[in-house]
Design a protein around this motif. Structure first.
Motif, PDB file in Angstrom:
ATOM      1  N   GLY A 365       0.805  -1.209   0.000  1.00  0.00           N
ATOM      2  CA  GLY A 365       0.000   0.000   0.000  1.00  0.00           C
ATOM      3  C   GLY A 365       0.839   1.260   0.000  1.00  0.00           C
ATOM      4  N   VAL A 366       0.152   2.410   0.001  1.00  0.00           N
ATOM      5  CA  VAL A 366       0.828   3.710  -0.117  1.00  0.00           C
ATOM      6  C   VAL A 366       1.609   4.062   1.140  1.00  0.00           C
ATOM      7  N   ASP A 367       1.342   3.345   2.252  1.00  0.00           N
ATOM      8  CA  ASP A 367       2.035   3.641   3.504  1.00  0.00           C
ATOM      9  C   ASP A 367       2.873   2.449   3.970  1.00  0.00           C
ATOM     10  N   GLU A 368       3.369   1.655   3.009  1.00  0.00           N
ATOM     11  CA  GLU A 368       4.165   0.477   3.351  1.00  0.00           C
ATOM     12  C   GLU A 368       5.527   0.508   2.662  1.00  0.00           C
ATOM     13  N   ASN A 369       6.458  -0.259   3.214  1.00  0.00           N
ATOM     14  CA  ASN A 369       7.787  -0.416   2.641  1.00  0.00           C
ATOM     15  C   ASN A 369       7.683  -1.213   1.342  1.00  0.00           C
ATOM     16  N   LEU A 370       8.223  -0.667   0.245  1.00  0.00           N
ATOM     17  CA  LEU A 370       8.141  -1.355  -1.054  1.00  0.00           C
ATOM     18  C   LEU A 370       9.353  -2.227  -1.330  1.00  0.00           C
ATOM     19  N   ASN A 371      10.403  -2.088  -0.504  1.00  0.00           N
ATOM     20  CA  ASN A 371      11.610  -2.888  -0.696  1.00  0.00           C
ATOM     21  C   ASN A 371      11.386  -4.249  -0.056  1.00  0.00           C
ATOM     22  N   ALA A 372      10.642  -5.090  -0.749  1.00  0.00           N
ATOM     23  CA  ALA A 372      10.213  -6.365  -0.198  1.00  0.00           C
ATOM     24  C   ALA A 372      10.019  -7.366  -1.340  1.00  0.00           C
ATOM     25  N   PRO A 373      10.054  -8.666  -1.021  1.00  0.00           N
ATOM     26  CA  PRO A 373       9.823  -9.661  -2.071  1.00  0.00           C
ATOM     27  C   PRO A 373       8.548  -9.366  -2.846  1.00  0.00           C
ATOM     28  N   GLY A 374       8.616  -9.511  -4.174  1.00  0.00           N
ATOM     29  CA  GLY A 374       7.476  -9.204  -5.032  1.00  0.00           C
ATOM     30  C   GLY A 374       7.603  -7.879  -5.744  1.00  0.00           C
ATOM     31  N   MET A 375       8.637  -7.086  -5.396  1.00  0.00           N
ATOM     32  CA  MET A 375       8.831  -5.799  -6.072  1.00  0.00           C
ATOM     33  C   MET A 375       9.400  -6.031  -7.464  1.00  0.00           C
ATOM     34  N   HIS A 376       9.176  -5.060  -8.342  1.00  0.00           N
ATOM     35  CA  HIS A 376       9.856  -5.074  -9.637  1.00  0.00           C
ATOM     36  C   HIS A 376      10.258  -3.643  -9.972  1.00  0.00           C
ATOM     37  N   PHE A 377      10.989  -3.476 -11.053  1.00  0.00           N
ATOM     38  CA  PHE A 377      11.607  -2.189 -11.342  1.00  0.00           C
ATOM     39  C   PHE A 377      11.241  -1.710 -12.740  1.00  0.00           C
ATOM     40  N   VAL A 378      10.997  -0.410 -12.840  1.00  0.00           N
ATOM     41  CA  VAL A 378      10.718   0.226 -14.122  1.00  0.00           C
ATOM     42  C   VAL A 378      11.796   1.275 -14.350  1.00  0.00           C
TER      43      VAL A 378
END
Length: 427
Positions: A365-378
């Motif tokens: 969500g918008v208030d969570e850490n995104l550096n976590a398993p399941g992330m991808h990069f653009v």
């Protein structure tokens, strides 16, 4: 290239902030030049930014950046030129460089970053070889990255006051891409070569609270330069120590830190008419890889953690025990790509922005850490990082990216001051 969708209206404080940054561009660039005359830029780094639409701020500064493989390959020349500048500043006569990567040789995605770094420095005219601190590597070993690139790591040796490879390879620059979470290796202690970054930049010594204390000063100076409230580019933070998540020691004191932080944020939210719920990020004061991080909206959430949550918070990379945390104002990310939340990550070498990408996570969500398993990069191209377009609005690609680059360089400058202040050899 279009900018990612910003789900908050671009009519609030951020529009004003970006407009002020654009208007003050000549003053900003002159100010940065004067700062770099007085403070040596870190060799390289990456900054995690969060853009809430009412605030644009750094939330982490990495001095051993991985992920160079996620940068836009079209703009390799930017990285090559910056690499040449960084090398010239450290050792102008350098013909070669010894790169020390992380020990996790089985992480084939990390190996893509190593291969990308090798390519950048080779394009900059340097011979690059890889020396490893991994005791399991006893002879030259070829490793294959996820994209098929092959890199060869060799065991490091110590000869006198220099680190070398078996055949005597001994360049004047030793570049760490290993964050030293496992501790300061004896083989690197007191070497006469230029070690970049220095040992005290590693997580065995470094603390995020030191970085953000330095960033406080930088943000205040910059805010005065362009006449803005420094809060618009700076997250509040405090330090909490004496913690033992396994035994729940220090929980009540941590809860008090969280309560005080939420109260400070609410005051600012009222001042700016912001209706979103404030939140706080509690994370290990040392360490990376998104480990030891929790997002909380009330002090009660850090009291009586269940076993899974305590295990998650108690140990980070390389088994580093967590007894100190940074309690940081949470900055929402209201940018999204294909309806998934996103945050910009800006890469720099020497004092130059060389690229960046969006870290995207469909499950957060918008208030969570995104550096976590399941992330991808653009990947994003920051080719216009220092060339904003005054003919279009602040939310247009070059101008949004320019604002990212400015705030990222503020964090880089803070890292420079941080390293100066924590240098054990400084007089």
């Amino acid at each position: 290239m279009t900018v990612p969708h910003l789900t908050t209206a671009l009519t609030g404080p951020l529009l004003e902030l970006e407009s002020r940054i654009l208007t003050a561009q000549p003053h900003i660039e002159h100010w940065f030049r004067s700062q770099w005359h007085n403070h040596a830029a870190p060799f390289y780094g990456s900054v995690d930014l969060r853009n809430s639409g009412f605030k644009l701020a750094p939330v982490d500064m990495n001095l051993y950046p991985g992920g160079h493989n996620n940068l836009n390959p079209d703009f390799l020349p930017l990285a090559v030129q910056a690499a040449q500048s960084a090398v010239d500043r450290v050792c102008p006569k350098a013909k070669s460089i010894l790169l020390i990567p992380e020990n996790h040789t089985r992480n084939t995605f990390y190996l893509q970053n190593v291969a990308a770094l090798v390519h950048i420095f080779e394009q900059a005219g340097l011979k690059v070889r890889l020396g490893t601190l991994n005791p399991e590597i006893t002879e030259p070993t070829a490793l294959t990255a996820a994209n098929g690139a092959v890199v060869t790591v060799e065991p490091l040796q110590r000869r006198g006051n220099r680190v070398v490879l078996a055949d005597g390879f001994s360049p004047c620059i030793v570049l760490l891409n290993n964050d030293l979470s496992a501790g300061l290796p004896d083989v690197l202690a007191g070497i006469e070569q230029n070690l970049m970054p220095p040992l005290h930049a590693g997580w065995a010594v470094r603390r995020k609270t030191n970085h953000f204390a330095a960033y406080d000063q930088v943000a205040n100076d910059f805010a005065q330069l362009i006449s803005i409230d420094p809060w618009l580019i700076n997250p509040y933070f405090s330090a909490a120590g004496g913690l033992d998540f396994h035994t729940r020691q220090g929980e009540d004191a941590l809860a008090e830190h969280v309560a005080q932080m939420l109260d400070k944020i609410r005051i600012k939210y009222r001042e700016y008419g912001i209706t979103h719920d404030p939140y706080v990020i509690v994370k290990a004061d040392a360490g990376t890889y998104g480990m030891g991080v929790m997002s909380v909206k009330s002090p009660e959430e850090v009291v009586g953690l269940n076993r899974k949550a305590r295990n998650k918070m108690s140990v980070v990379k390389e088994g580093l025990e967590v007894s100190e945390v940074i309690v940081q104002e949470g900055v929402h990310t209201f940018e999204s790509i294909n309806d998934a939340v996103a945050e910009p990550v800006v890469y720099m070498m020497d004092r130059y922005v060389v690229g960046g990408f969006y870290r995207v996570h469909t499950g957060r969500g918008v208030d969570e850490n995104l550096n976590a398993p399941g992330m991808h990069f653009v990947p994003l191209s920051f080719e216009t990082a220092c060339l904003p377009d005054h003919k279009v609005g602040p939310d247009a690609p070059p101008n949004r990216f320019y604002a990212y680059g400015v705030v990222a360089r503020l964090a880089l400058l803070a890292a420079s001051r941080e390293l100066e202040a924590t240098d054990p050899d400084a007089e």
